[in-house]
Structures are given as C-alpha cells and as structure tokens.
Design an enzyme around this catalytic site. Structure first.
Site, PDB file in Angstrom:
ATOM      1  N   LYS A   1     -13.092 -51.672  -1.493  1.00 30.56           N
ATOM      2  CA  LYS A   1     -12.413 -51.841   0.047  1.00 30.56           C
ATOM      3  C   LYS A   1     -13.404 -51.446   0.657  1.00 30.56           C
ATOM      4  CE  LYS A   1      -9.437 -47.677  -1.938  1.00 30.56           C
ATOM      5  NZ  LYS A   1      -9.851 -47.760  -2.723  1.00 30.56           N
TER       6      LYS A   1
ATOM      7  N   ARG B   1      -0.849 -44.227   0.280  1.00 32.59           N
ATOM      8  CA  ARG B   1      -1.275 -43.491  -1.421  1.00 32.59           C
ATOM      9  C   ARG B   1      -0.232 -43.366  -2.674  1.00 32.59           C
ATOM     10  NH1 ARG B   1      -7.116 -43.067  -0.308  1.00 32.59           N
ATOM     11  NH2 ARG B   1      -7.793 -42.901  -2.137  1.00 32.59           N
TER      12      ARG B   1
ATOM     13  N   ARG C   1     -22.504 -44.892  -6.581  1.00 31.77           N
ATOM     14  CA  ARG C   1     -22.363 -45.522  -5.076  1.00 31.77           C
ATOM     15  C   ARG C   1     -23.206 -44.176  -3.900  1.00 31.77           C
ATOM     16  NH1 ARG C   1     -16.819 -45.365  -2.186  1.00 31.77           N
ATOM     17  NH2 ARG C   1     -16.533 -43.681  -3.525  1.00 31.77           N
TER      18      ARG C   1
ATOM     19  N   ARG D   1     -20.850 -39.229  -2.231  1.00 32.71           N
ATOM     20  CA  ARG D   1     -20.228 -38.190  -2.657  1.00 32.71           C
ATOM     21  C   ARG D   1     -20.215 -37.230  -2.890  1.00 32.71           C
ATOM     22  NH1 ARG D   1     -15.747 -42.474  -0.545  1.00 32.71           N
ATOM     23  NH2 ARG D   1     -14.532 -40.991  -1.846  1.00 32.71           N
TER      24      ARG D   1
ATOM     25  N   ARG E   1      -9.671 -38.968 -10.265  1.00 31.20           N
ATOM     26  CA  ARG E   1      -8.945 -40.049  -8.670  1.00 31.20           C
ATOM     27  C   ARG E   1      -8.781 -41.731  -9.665  1.00 31.20           C
ATOM     28  NH1 ARG E   1     -14.415 -40.486  -5.964  1.00 31.20           N
ATOM     29  NH2 ARG E   1     -13.149 -42.088  -4.997  1.00 31.20           N
TER      30      ARG E   1
END
Ligand code: AP5
Ligand code: MG
Ligand code: ZN
Length: 212
Positions: free
Chosen positions: A16, A92, A126, A159, A170
């Site tokens: 996203k 969400r 990431r 992160r 998540r």
C-alpha cells in the site's frame, strides 16, 4: 481523473505504502496514512479514553488496532486539508468504514491481493528511510548501499512492528477486522482487485490502467 479520492486496501505488507508514493507523484494527491500519522505520535497521551493502553505506540507494538476515536479524528483532519488523496491503512474495521462514509466520497477502491507467506517475507525484510520515508527491502528492493537511502542519503531503519511475531499478529488482526471491509466494497461492486504479487512496476501499471 483530477484530484481523485482513492482508497487503497490490502494486508500488512501488500504494498500500500509503496504504491501510494507513486499515486502521489503521478496524480499530485495527498498521502493520508494512519500508520505514518500514528508512528509520528506513538507517545501521545490517550489515557483520558480509559482503554487498554495509554499511548498509540503500545497498541502498535502489539500489532493491535489503535482505538477508533483516535484514528477517526486523524483521518477527518487530514481529509479536510486534502484536495485529492490516496487513503492508506484506513478504514480497518466496520465502524471506521461507516465513519469514512459519513465524511467523504470515494472515486476508486483498490485492493492489493498478496498471500500470507509473501506478506511475512516482505514485512520482515522491509527497511524505511528515517528522513524521507522511502521504503526498501533487503532482498526484493535493496538500496545501492546497505542502510543508506538512494533518494536522500538518510539512514534506513527497521520498524518495531516488523518482527516475524508481530507481523503474523498484524496479519491475524487484519483477517479478523479488515478482510470484512474488503468484502464490503466487493459486495458493493466497486472493488478493483489487483494482483499484488507482481513486481512493483507491474502492480503500478495495473493501478494506472484502473484509474485512467
Ligand atoms: P500501517 O503502517 O498501516 O501498517 P500495515 O497496514 O500493517 O501495512 P504496512 O505499512 O506494513 O504495509 P504496506 O502495505 O504499506 O507495504 P509496503 O508498501 O511498505 O499500520 C501500523 C499499525 O498502526 C497497525 O498495526 C495499527 O496498530 C496502527 N494503525 C494504523 N492504521 C490504523 C487504523 N486505521 N485503525 C487502527 N489502528 C491503525 O511494502 C512492504 C515491503 O514489501 C517493503 O519492504 C517493500 O519494499 C516490499 N514490496 C512492496 N511491493 C512489493 C512487490 N510488488 N514485490 C516485492 N516486494 C514489494
Ligand atoms: Mg504502509
Ligand atoms: Zn530517504
């Protein structure tokens, strides 16, 4: 489309943020992302709400959703200030979806479809630039020099919620709360489904085709 109102849906790690940056560049819209807004306010005192935790950061580091009251307010303010936008990370759950419907109209709803093991690989590898927010991946999209942003020379960091354990949590929270939001837009006949497992350039081509 001029000043489009675009919603981009997808599981954690679906791409996203990566594709939102391209939408911003191409259409000149604002990137409205609750994840980034909350990361900038992780220590905000929300103890007056008298809920499980007293700061957004505690929810985020556990992989849980931050309370609707906090998130709805962020989105309302951001959308008031935006001409066109790409909305990323919101809504969400059902109640956020209803709230969104009461404050704005959407021109397009995109959904990036990626299977779970690929999501975990993407999240755990990431790296993000602390200066400009550009996103890399140690294997799939490495910077020229490890730990350094190609675009601005800033330091890259991982992160706190990108450990394997929190990534899986998540994804679970997404399946329970956010997958029904995808179904809602699918049932309404407005969902543009995009194969998110293609290369970033191929995904972007499909997005552009859908919007033009
Ligand atoms: P948020 O920041 O929104 O995280 P998320 O939804 O979990 O999504 P990510 O940012 O992890 O993934 P992405 O889809 O943007 O993927 P990216 O492009 O970076 O939310 C974080 C937390 O904030 C939540 O857990 C919650 O606590 C809270 N929160 C946020 N919004 C909330 C809300 N509305 N209500 C309540 N709480 C909220 O890509 C991932 C990786 O894959 C990168 O390394 C990238 O380089 C790589 N990649 C991207 N595309 C490709 C491709 N096509 N091929 C190969 N690799 C790719
Ligand atoms: Mg993101
Ligand atoms: Zn940078």
């Amino acid at each position: 489309m001029s000043n489009p109102h675009v919603l981009i849906l997808g599981a954690p790690g679906a791409g996203k943020g990566t594709q939102s940056r391209r939408l911003v560049e191409h259409f000149g819209v604002e990137h409205v992302t609750t994840g980034d807004a909350l990361r900038a306010n992780k220590q905000m005192d929300i103890s007056h709400l008298d809920l499980a935790y007293d700061t957004p950061g505690e929810y985020m580091d556990a992989g849980e959703l931050v309370p609707d009251e906090v998130v709805n307010e962020i989105v309302k303010t951001a959308l008031e200030d935006a001409d066109g936008y790409v909305l990323d990370g919101y809504p969400r759950n059902e109640s956020q979806t209803e709230y969104l419907d009461s404050i704005t109209d959407l021109d397009a709803v995109l959904y990036l479809d990626v299977e779970e093991e690929e999501l975990v690989r993407r999240l755990t590898g990431r790296r993000v630039c602390e200066n400009c927010g550009a996103t890399y991946h140690v294997d799939f999209n490495p910077p020229e020099e490890p730990g350094v942003c190609d675009e601005c020379g800033g330091d890259l960091y991982q992160r706190e919620d990108d450990t394997e354990e929190t990534a899986r949590e998540r994804i679970q929270v997404y399946e329970e709360n956010t997958a029904p939001v995808v179904e809602y837009f699918r049932d309404a006949g407005v969902l543009v489904e995009i194969d998110g497992e293609q290369t970033p350039d191929e995904v972007w081509e499909d997005i552009r085709d859908a919007l033009e």
